[in-house]
Design an enzyme around this catalytic site. Structure first.
Site, PDB file in Angstrom:
ATOM      1  N   LYS A 112       0.834  -1.209   0.000  1.00  0.00           N
ATOM      2  CA  LYS A 112       0.000   0.000   0.000  1.00  0.00           C
ATOM      3  C   LYS A 112       0.873   1.265   0.000  1.00  0.00           C
ATOM      4  O   LYS A 112       0.640   2.176  -0.783  1.00  0.00           O
ATOM      5  CB  LYS A 112      -0.948  -0.010   1.222  1.00  0.00           C
ATOM      6  CG  LYS A 112      -1.914  -1.188   1.179  1.00  0.00           C
ATOM      7  CD  LYS A 112      -2.881  -1.186   2.338  1.00  0.00           C
ATOM      8  CE  LYS A 112      -2.225  -1.406   3.685  1.00  0.00           C
ATOM      9  NZ  LYS A 112      -1.554  -2.725   3.810  1.00  0.00           N
ATOM     10  N   THR A 113       1.891   1.273   0.872  1.00  0.00           N
ATOM     11  CA  THR A 113       2.788   2.431   0.906  1.00  0.00           C
ATOM     12  C   THR A 113       3.512   2.571  -0.432  1.00  0.00           C
ATOM     13  O   THR A 113       3.666   3.670  -0.965  1.00  0.00           O
ATOM     14  CB  THR A 113       3.824   2.253   2.044  1.00  0.00           C
ATOM     15  OG1 THR A 113       3.109   1.998   3.246  1.00  0.00           O
ATOM     16  CG2 THR A 113       4.692   3.469   2.203  1.00  0.00           C
ATOM     17  N   ASP A 161      -1.538   6.597   6.201  1.00  0.00           N
ATOM     18  CA  ASP A 161      -1.511   5.168   6.488  1.00  0.00           C
ATOM     19  C   ASP A 161      -2.436   4.901   7.679  1.00  0.00           C
ATOM     20  O   ASP A 161      -2.632   5.793   8.506  1.00  0.00           O
ATOM     21  CB  ASP A 161      -0.066   4.756   6.823  1.00  0.00           C
ATOM     22  CG  ASP A 161       0.170   3.271   6.630  1.00  0.00           C
ATOM     23  OD1 ASP A 161      -0.743   2.572   6.144  1.00  0.00           O
ATOM     24  OD2 ASP A 161       1.269   2.804   6.966  1.00  0.00           O
TER      25      ASP A 161
HETATM   26  N1  LIG Z   1       4.080  -5.490  -5.901  1.00  0.00           N
HETATM   27  C1  LIG Z   1       5.290  -5.423  -5.348  1.00  0.00           C
HETATM   28  N2  LIG Z   1       6.374  -5.635  -6.094  1.00  0.00           N
HETATM   29  C2  LIG Z   1       7.602  -5.603  -5.536  1.00  0.00           C
HETATM   30  N3  LIG Z   1       7.843  -5.345  -4.238  1.00  0.00           N
HETATM   31  C3  LIG Z   1       6.794  -5.107  -3.454  1.00  0.00           C
HETATM   32  C4  LIG Z   1       5.474  -5.128  -3.967  1.00  0.00           C
HETATM   33  N4  LIG Z   1       4.626  -4.857  -2.963  1.00  0.00           N
HETATM   34  C5  LIG Z   1       5.375  -4.675  -1.864  1.00  0.00           C
HETATM   35  N5  LIG Z   1       6.682  -4.824  -2.155  1.00  0.00           N
HETATM   36  C6  LIG Z   1       7.787  -4.737  -1.197  1.00  0.00           C
HETATM   37  O1  LIG Z   1       7.307  -5.087   0.088  1.00  0.00           O
HETATM   38  C7  LIG Z   1       7.691  -4.129   1.067  1.00  0.00           C
HETATM   39  C8  LIG Z   1       6.466  -3.743   1.859  1.00  0.00           C
HETATM   40  O2  LIG Z   1       5.582  -2.991   1.057  1.00  0.00           O
HETATM   41  P1  LIG Z   1       4.759  -1.757   1.631  1.00  0.00           P
HETATM   42  O3  LIG Z   1       5.522  -1.036   2.693  1.00  0.00           O
HETATM   43  O4  LIG Z   1       4.301  -0.960   0.475  1.00  0.00           O
HETATM   44  O5  LIG Z   1       3.540  -2.519   2.296  1.00  0.00           O
HETATM   45  P2  LIG Z   1       2.257  -1.914   3.016  1.00  0.00           P
HETATM   46  O6  LIG Z   1       1.087  -2.641   2.482  1.00  0.00           O
HETATM   47  O7  LIG Z   1       2.254  -0.427   2.924  1.00  0.00           O
HETATM   48  O8  LIG Z   1       2.478  -2.351   4.495  1.00  0.00           O
HETATM   49  P3  LIG Z   1       2.162  -1.477   5.822  1.00  0.00           P
HETATM   50  O9  LIG Z   1       0.726  -1.179   5.773  1.00  0.00           O
HETATM   51  O10 LIG Z   1       2.567  -2.412   6.924  1.00  0.00           O
HETATM   52  O11 LIG Z   1       3.068  -0.274   5.739  1.00  0.00           O
HETATM   53  C9  LIG Z   1       8.337  -2.965   0.316  1.00  0.00           C
HETATM   54  O12 LIG Z   1       9.674  -2.888   0.648  1.00  0.00           O
HETATM   55  C10 LIG Z   1       8.296  -3.306  -1.151  1.00  0.00           C
HETATM   56  O13 LIG Z   1       9.593  -3.317  -1.677  1.00  0.00           O
END
Ligand SMILES: Nc1ncnc2c1ncn2[C@@H]1O[C@H](COP(=O)(O)OP(=O)(O)OP(=O)(O)O)[C@@H](O)[C@H]1O
Length: 347
Positions: free
Chosen positions: A77-78, A122
């Protein structure tokens, strides 16, 4: 960057297979984040829908509609919020629901936004109610009412805001009040990744980190990563440690298997806590049903940890079910522990 108070339980901190990020992990993650939509792996529907929203906004020289992203932690998501800003060549402001505890906190952020900026909130479901109401007006009318003074003499001074795009992320979309949900022009729901997509994530990460890795080794990691890129990247770093210290430096199948055995992550991605939940259910309680309180005491964990950390994945994998009388182990759980399913077992 301010991520607010990411409240992790002690058990979450210790877990290699938790979807939640630790503070120290943020730098390692930043290096691996895809920058544009083209290198965001998997989630084809969300990617296609989002690319339409962004391309349409670009074609009309407008800021994109507000975007809500929902899904479990660690699915991107981030990353997508950053991609939206990158694709729109806009700057990104980051905050989180827990950091916005007063309407004034939000007013300060909103009133300093510049035209076209992307504001990422977030855990938006954890924002204070008063701030939520301020956000409705800001999202719809690009206006914020700044309250001056206190009590009966207080007055609201309307302040126009430049057009901006709000990107909200939530792990609990059901907790968002409908008026807030309705103000997002686009909602993308992120699902757990297939092992094939995680293998692509891992291959990309290994290449970027200069890790020597064979496909079979990465495959082994991908199937134990609970459908979550964050966990896949974390396991990759741990397996690399093992390969460098105990192995040949190359992540092959044998290195991945040995390392993941050391770290107690089994073939389904279960860790020690998950397995003790299953173990207690099957061996001590004949498969259940067992109430959450009893189960938690038996594994020596807080009920909240068992319920929010371990159970969702065990339920998703079909290893336990929740019944009105308590938790029960399914036949798959007995088999996963290498136990015989009792005769006439009903779950
Ligand atoms: N589709 C994707 N392709 C490649 N890498 C990804 C992908 N999605 C996530 N990642 C990797 O996974 C890690 C976590 O992603 P992210 O921080 O965006 O998750 P999130 O859903 O925002 O989690 P949170 O809500 O806990 O912050 C990041 O470092 C990113 O590199």
């Amino acid at each position: 960057m301010d991520f607010g108070d990411q409240r992790l339980t002690g058990a979450e901190h210790d877990r290699l297979v938790s979807g939640t990020a630790e503070a120290a992990e943020r730098d390692a993650e930043a290096a691996l984040r895809p920058k544009g939509l083209h290198d965001f792996i998997g989630q084809p529907q969300v990617r296609e829908q989002l690319s339409l929203v962004l391309d349409a906004a670009k074609a009309r020289s407008r800021t994109p509609d507000h975007v809500l992203l929902s899904g479990p932690p660690g699915l991107g998501k981030t990353t997508l919020a950053m991609i939206i800003a990158h694709e729109m060549q806009a700057s990104l402001r980051v905050t989180s629901g827990p950091a916005v505890q007063h309407a004034g906190d939000l007013a300060a952020i909103l009133s300093s936004l510049e035209e076209g900026e992307v504001l990422f909130i977030d855990e938006i479901h954890r924002m204070a109610r008063a701030a939520e109401e301020m956000l409705y007006v800001a999202m719809e009318d690009f206006r914020v009412d700044v309250i001056v003074g206190k009590g009966p003499g207080a007055t609201a001074i309307p302040l126009d805001l430049p057009p901006f795009t709000l990107v909200g992320a939530t792990t609990r979309s059901g907790l968002l009040p409908a008026p807030l949900r309705d103000r997002f022009g686009f909602t993308g729901h992120l699902d757990f990744y297939s092992s094939a997509d995680l293998l692509t994530v891992l291959t990309r990460s290994a290449r970027m980190l200069g890790i020597d890795a064979e496909n079979r080794g990465l495959q082994e990691i991908s199937t134990r990563s609970r459908g979550t890129p964050r966990i896949a990247n974390r396991l990759l770093r741990r397996v690399r440690d093992w390969a460098q210290v105990r192995g040949t430096g190359i992540i092959d199948e044998a290195a991945a298997l040995s390392a993941l055995t050391v770290y107690e992550v089994d073939a389904l991605g279960l860790d020690r806590l998950d397995r003790s939940v299953l173990d207690v259910l099957c061996r001590r309680f004949g498969g259940g049903p067992v109430g959450l309180g009893t189960l938690s005491v038996s594994v020596g964990e807080e009920a909240d940890t068992v319920e929010t950390v371990s159970e969702p994945y065990l339920v998703r994998e079909g290893l336990i079910s929740r019944t009105p009388r308590g938790r029960v182990a399914t036949s798959a759980a007995w088999k996963h522990l290498g136990l015989h399913v009792p005769a006439n077992y009903e779950f």
